[in-house]
Design an enzyme around this catalytic site. Structure first.
Site, PDB file in Angstrom:
ATOM      1  N   ASN A  10      22.863  12.071  -0.376  1.00 27.71           N
ATOM      2  CA  ASN A  10      23.901  11.778  -1.377  1.00 27.71           C
ATOM      3  C   ASN A  10      24.139  13.060  -2.169  1.00 27.71           C
ATOM      4  O   ASN A  10      23.280  13.462  -2.955  1.00 27.71           O
ATOM      5  CB  ASN A  10      23.416  10.648  -2.291  1.00 27.71           C
ATOM      6  CG  ASN A  10      24.347  10.434  -3.471  1.00 27.71           C
ATOM      7  OD1 ASN A  10      25.504  10.863  -3.443  1.00 27.71           O
ATOM      8  ND2 ASN A  10      23.857   9.771  -4.511  1.00 27.71           N
ATOM      9  N   LYS A  12      26.345  13.540  -4.431  1.00 27.47           N
ATOM     10  CA  LYS A  12      26.828  13.235  -5.783  1.00 27.47           C
ATOM     11  C   LYS A  12      28.078  14.066  -6.118  1.00 27.47           C
ATOM     12  O   LYS A  12      28.891  14.328  -5.252  1.00 27.47           O
ATOM     13  CB  LYS A  12      25.711  13.467  -6.797  1.00 27.47           C
ATOM     14  CG  LYS A  12      24.387  12.799  -6.398  1.00 27.47           C
ATOM     15  CD  LYS A  12      23.362  12.848  -7.484  1.00 27.47           C
ATOM     16  CE  LYS A  12      22.029  12.349  -6.968  1.00 27.47           C
ATOM     17  NZ  LYS A  12      21.315  11.537  -7.918  1.00 27.47           N
ATOM     18  N   HIS A  96      25.693   2.429  -6.073  1.00 28.02           N
ATOM     19  CA  HIS A  96      24.752   3.451  -6.554  1.00 28.02           C
ATOM     20  C   HIS A  96      24.592   3.290  -8.063  1.00 28.02           C
ATOM     21  O   HIS A  96      25.559   3.023  -8.783  1.00 28.02           O
ATOM     22  CB  HIS A  96      25.256   4.853  -6.209  1.00 28.02           C
ATOM     23  CG  HIS A  96      24.190   5.887  -6.419  1.00 28.02           C
ATOM     24  ND1 HIS A  96      23.878   6.388  -7.659  1.00 28.02           N
ATOM     25  CD2 HIS A  96      23.328   6.475  -5.549  1.00 28.02           C
ATOM     26  CE1 HIS A  96      22.878   7.256  -7.541  1.00 28.02           C
ATOM     27  NE2 HIS A  96      22.532   7.324  -6.266  1.00 28.02           N
ATOM     28  N   GLU A  98      24.289   5.315 -10.420  1.00 29.21           N
ATOM     29  CA  GLU A  98      25.101   6.195 -11.274  1.00 29.21           C
ATOM     30  C   GLU A  98      26.521   5.643 -11.414  1.00 29.21           C
ATOM     31  O   GLU A  98      27.160   5.800 -12.454  1.00 29.21           O
ATOM     32  CB  GLU A  98      25.084   7.628 -10.719  1.00 29.21           C
ATOM     33  CG  GLU A  98      23.716   8.270 -10.937  1.00 29.21           C
ATOM     34  CD  GLU A  98      23.387   9.430 -10.010  1.00 29.21           C
ATOM     35  OE1 GLU A  98      24.269   9.888  -9.266  1.00 29.21           O
ATOM     36  OE2 GLU A  98      22.217   9.869 -10.031  1.00 29.21           O
ATOM     37  N   GLU A 168      16.505   1.740  -4.614  1.00 30.57           N
ATOM     38  CA  GLU A 168      16.445   2.940  -5.438  1.00 30.57           C
ATOM     39  C   GLU A 168      16.051   2.562  -6.869  1.00 30.57           C
ATOM     40  O   GLU A 168      16.933   2.238  -7.688  1.00 30.57           O
ATOM     41  CB  GLU A 168      17.802   3.636  -5.467  1.00 30.57           C
ATOM     42  CG  GLU A 168      18.270   4.123  -4.123  1.00 30.57           C
ATOM     43  CD  GLU A 168      19.127   5.384  -4.238  1.00 30.57           C
ATOM     44  OE1 GLU A 168      18.829   6.345  -3.555  1.00 30.57           O
ATOM     45  OE2 GLU A 168      20.077   5.385  -5.041  1.00 30.57           O
ATOM     46  N   GLY A 174      16.477  11.176  -9.461  1.00 23.70           N
ATOM     47  CA  GLY A 174      16.720  12.464 -10.122  1.00 23.70           C
ATOM     48  C   GLY A 174      15.691  12.798 -11.186  1.00 23.70           C
ATOM     49  O   GLY A 174      15.899  13.713 -11.981  1.00 23.70           O
ATOM     50  N   SER A 214      13.889  10.533  -5.694  1.00 23.21           N
ATOM     51  CA  SER A 214      13.082  11.757  -5.667  1.00 23.21           C
ATOM     52  C   SER A 214      12.292  11.940  -4.367  1.00 23.21           C
ATOM     53  O   SER A 214      11.148  12.388  -4.369  1.00 23.21           O
ATOM     54  CB  SER A 214      12.145  11.810  -6.884  1.00 23.21           C
ATOM     55  OG  SER A 214      12.918  11.820  -8.083  1.00 23.21           O
TER      56      SER A 214
HETATM   57  C1  PEP Z   1      20.230   9.333  -5.126  1.00 24.27           C
HETATM   58  O1  PEP Z   1      21.112   9.980  -5.678  1.00 24.27           O
HETATM   59  O2  PEP Z   1      20.511   8.318  -4.505  1.00 24.27           O
HETATM   60  C2  PEP Z   1      18.844   9.800  -5.260  1.00 24.27           C
HETATM   61  C3  PEP Z   1      17.892   9.070  -4.747  1.00 24.27           C
HETATM   62  O3  PEP Z   1      18.660  10.986  -5.919  1.00 24.27           O
HETATM   63  P1  PEP Z   1      17.296  11.846  -5.961  1.00 24.27           P
HETATM   64  O4  PEP Z   1      16.779  11.962  -4.560  1.00 24.27           O
HETATM   65  O5  PEP Z   1      17.714  13.172  -6.540  1.00 24.27           O
HETATM   66  O6  PEP Z   1      16.334  11.099  -6.837  1.00 24.27           O
END
Ligand code: PEP
Length: 252
Positions: A10, A12, A96, A98, A168, A174, A214
């Protein structure tokens, strides 16, 4: 049955068309021909055509990060699955955290976006997860089952089986903090059990449930070794071709 691992990046709101094209080409050079796992990337919508072009001839799929449920019409400022398909996308990310946070996306809108994606012939990848407060209040099961119920309500088994899920936990996105393999496996098993209780057995057996939060080269292998973790949705580490390729290789 064995589920084929799926690793997704992703990107973003990073990388315009030029930088996205370069990253896509660098990833394709490293893992563009892998046969044992599926790989997909989600660039910003504006970079999708450039990335589709850079990945042509590779095994790597491209997806849109968000889509309106509408195909086209008077919906200024949005994107649609139908148009995403037209420019070469095969995947659609939905729900997602975000987007839920920044664009007030709720479970009902996630579901309509997913249905629009299915109608357009995209493969929806739907994110679920709890906040830190919800985990501390011992509400993980409530939150996940609420999100699952809203998503799958009334969906026939053949359509349900097309979805990919991504667990997630919000506190791991993040932040550099990752769910332990045991914490993640427990939620993945809960999700698979929920599907098994409501659909014919093939749905739970075939649905890929990815972990996201992460994921990096140093923790990918132990997460991916869990029986109900079928791949990863990777944010930060997918912006570096070497790191993302290392995560893909950990799943092979
Ligand atoms: C994501 O944006 O779906 C995500 C898991 O980000 P990160 O790996 O940076 O935590």
């Amino acid at each position: 049955m064995t589920r084929r691992p799926l690793l997704a990046g992703n990107w973003k709101l990073h990388l315009g068309p030029g930088a996205a094209r370069s990253l896509a080409a660098a990833i394709a050079a490293k893992v563009g021909d892998v046969a044992e796992v599926d790989v997909a990337v989600f660039p910003t919508a504006l970079a999708v055509p450039a990335v589709v072009e850079a990945l042509r001839g590779s095994m790597i799929g491209v997806g849109l990060q968000w889509a309106s449920p509408h195909a086209q019409g008077a919906y200024t400022g949005t994107n649609s699955s139908v148009l995403a398909r037209e420019v070469g996308c095969s995947w659609l990310l939905a729900g997602h955290s975000e987007v839920r946070r920044d664009l007030a996306e709720d479970d009902a809108r996630v579901r309509s976006s997913v249905l629009g994606g299915l109608d357009a012939g995209l493969l929806p990848m739907v994110c679920l997860g709890e906040s830190l407060e919800e985990r501390r209040a011992d509400r993980v099961e409530d939150v996940i089952t609420r999100q699952l119920a809203a998503l799958y309500d009334g969906l026939p088994a053949d359509r349900a089986a097309v979805l990919t899920l991504a667990y997630e936990p919000l506190w791991a996105i993040g932040t550099g903090e990752t769910a332990t393999p045991d914490q993640a496996q427990a939620v993945h098993a809960l999700i698979r059990g929920w599907l098994a209780d409501r659909f014919p057995a093939f749905v739970a057996a075939e649905t890929r449930v990815l972990y996201g939060g992460s994921v990096k080269p140093s923790n990918a292998a132990e997460l991916l070794a869990q029986p109900d973790i079928d791949g990863a949705l990777v944010g930060g580490a997918s912006l570096d071709a070497e790191s993302f390729a290392a995560i893909v290789n950990a799943a092979r």
